[in-house]
Design an enzyme around this catalytic site. Structure first.
Site, PDB file in Angstrom:
ATOM      1  N   SER A  31       0.856  -1.250  -0.044  1.00 57.29           N
ATOM      2  CA  SER A  31       0.151  -0.071  -0.141  1.00 57.29           C
ATOM      3  C   SER A  31       0.943   1.296  -0.040  1.00 57.29           C
ATOM      4  CB  SER A  31      -1.148  -0.037   1.214  1.00 57.29           C
ATOM      5  OG  SER A  31      -1.812   1.186   1.293  1.00 57.29           O
ATOM      6  N   HIS A  81      -7.325  -3.151   5.118  1.00 52.67           N
ATOM      7  CA  HIS A  81      -6.866  -1.870   4.962  1.00 52.67           C
ATOM      8  C   HIS A  81      -7.451  -0.771   4.056  1.00 52.67           C
ATOM      9  CE1 HIS A  81      -4.461   0.716   2.430  1.00 52.67           C
ATOM     10  NE2 HIS A  81      -3.646   1.297   3.655  1.00 52.67           N
TER      11      HIS A  81
END
Length: 483
Positions: free
Chosen positions: A129, A187
């Site tokens: 990410s 997430h």
């Protein structure tokens, strides 16, 4: 010629930037792309003069790697990953490692781990990410899969990952099979919620308060200095201040229909499968779906009327209320996300380190924020914490914000401004703190029409009863089951 430490397959933006990141940390990297002209373009462009080996075939890629070979796939999630696994396996030796760094669905990663291990090789499915900037400068990395593979890639992953203020790498082993991609999925779900809630505060400021872009830019600049300090608040500040070459705000010319790639939806589906109340993120996903109905909404706006009310009270006070409502709702988003992680980890017998996950998200990733340090501290205090709201810090923070939060939701309803995620967060808070919910009536309804049975407050849990509500139903009850 020296062999490469690791290979990356797939030269889109994320793949290229990860390669450049690895090379900048002292690693020699081999690269391959199915459209091989991209390899030459990369070598003659951004990779020129660097320790990067361009390969024009799978055979050449395998031949240029140190053993155990480590090959990272940065290709589109789905069938492309399975196709590359089949292309690569014949050229690998036992103990070699395949790594999927895309946004794969975690059940696919579990299946692939088992398949690759059955062939004598090792497999890692890792969340990455941070977008293109994170890939280049240091992303958050969430690896899972074959535990035996972790020692071989640990130094590479932890060197290229983002670091906390204390220098800790935002990368650690998550767990077996699909655990890494599962944590990345959660997430992304939290990311959906954070973005939606920021958008709701923007809509209230713009429509409800009549603030201009420069005024909102100032608000978000100030918010980024306190407890809301985060990447998403920071970029919202920048977006609100950005003008094009003609002097117009770019934001005002962007069509209000949101796209999505599916990870938010996967998070919600996972919550439904686990029976977890992920209400805030679900509303964030549905808000994107509603935004996509642009033509219908425009038509409806000409037919359906709402209130003509104006904001009551002092604007400065209400901006502080919005800040508190956003902060409290953000706590709820993480509380729900961590509830989901705990439930799924129990199901798959993953030993997730919840404080460590907060640490992995502390830097590099899209949801990075100062706030995550407090989550790490909460799990350091109590590793068995069942819900973030029960930690003293978060309990106090939500209670302090509660009156502001309620004023914002009340005002949104009065003004007719949709705030689905922030409203859902407050409803969850009120539901979670209720000793008694109306599910007793719901169970009575189910028993009335379907003989689905119910438990009693005066009997031990696990004993089920049926009432012949109409006098015509008899004493036969339906079997008890959970969908």
């Amino acid at each position: 010629m020296a062999k490469a430490d690791i290979a990356v397959v797939g030269l889109a933006v994320m793949g290229e930037n990860l390669i450049l990141n690895m090379e900048s940390k002292g690693f020699t990297v081999a690269c391959f792309n199915r459209t091989v002209s991209k390899v030459d373009d990369f070598l003659n462009g951004r990779a020129k003069g660097k320790n990067i080996i361009g390969c024009h075939s799978i055979e050449e890629l395998a031949a240029n790697l140190k053993k155990p070979r480590k090959i990272m796939l940065m290709v589109k999630a789905g069938s492309a990953v399975d196709e590359f696994i089949e292309l690569l396996l014949p050229h690998l030796d036992n103990g070699d490692i395949l790594i999927d760094g895309g946004n794969s669905h975690f059940p696919d990663t579990t299946r692939r781990t088992q398949y690759v291990e059955s062939k004598g090789k090792l497999y890692i499915g890792t969340g990455v990410s941070g977008g293109e900037e994170g890939a280049l400068l240091g992303p958050s990395i969430m690896p899972g899969g074959s535990p035996a593979a972790w020692p071989a890639v640990k130094s590479i992953f932890q060197k290229i990952s983002a670091k906390t203020d204390k220098g800790e790498p935002c990368c650690d082993w998550v767990g077996e099979n699909g655990a890494g991609h599962f944590v990345k999925m959660v997430h992304n779900g939290i990311e959906y919620g954070d973005m939606q809630m920021i958008c709701e505060t923007y809509q209230m400021m713009r429509q409800g308060m009549g603030l201009t872009n420069p005024q909102m830019h100032e608000v978000f600049t100030e918010w980024n200095k306190g407890e809301l300090d985060s990447y998403l608040i920071e970029i919202t500040r920048d977006i609100l201040g950005y003008k094009d070459e003609t002097g117009n705000y770019v934001l005002d010319s962007i069509l209000d229909t949101a796209g999505q790639k599916g990870t938010g939806k996967w998070t919600v589906l996972s919550a439904l499968d686990s029976g977890q109340p992920l209400t805030l993120i679900a509303e964030a996903v549905f808000a994107r779906c509603l935004s996509a109905l642009k033509e219908e909404r425009v038509a409806a706006a000409g037919v359906l009327n709402g209130p003509k009310a104006k904001l009551l009270g002092d604007k400065k006070t209400f901006i502080n209320d919005l800040k508190q409502a956003l902060y409290a709702s953000k706590i709820i988003s993480y509380a729900q996300g961590y509830q989901l992680m705990r439930s799924v980890a129990n199901e798959f017998k993953w030993n997730l380190n919840y404080g460590g996950i907060a640490l992995m998200w502390r830097g590099g990733c899209i949801i990075r924020s100062a706030f995550l340090g407090k989550i790490k501290e909460a799990f350091d205090r109590n590793p068995g914490l069942t819900n973030l709201l029960l930690d003293p810090f978060f309990k106090d923070a939500v209670e302090k914000a509660q009156s502001s939060w309620r004023r914002v939701v009340t005002e949104a309803v009065r003004l007719g401004i949709p705030m689905p995620a922030i409203t859902a967060a407050l409803s969850y808070f009120d539901g979670y703190r209720s000793t008694r919910l109306p599910a007793n009536l719901l169970q009575a309804q189910r028993d009335y029409f379907g003989a689905h049975t119910y438990e009693r407050v005066d009997k031990p849990r696990g004993q089920f009863f049926h009432t012949n509500w109409t006098g015509r139903g008899g004493s036969t009850a339906s079997s008890t089951y959970t969908v």
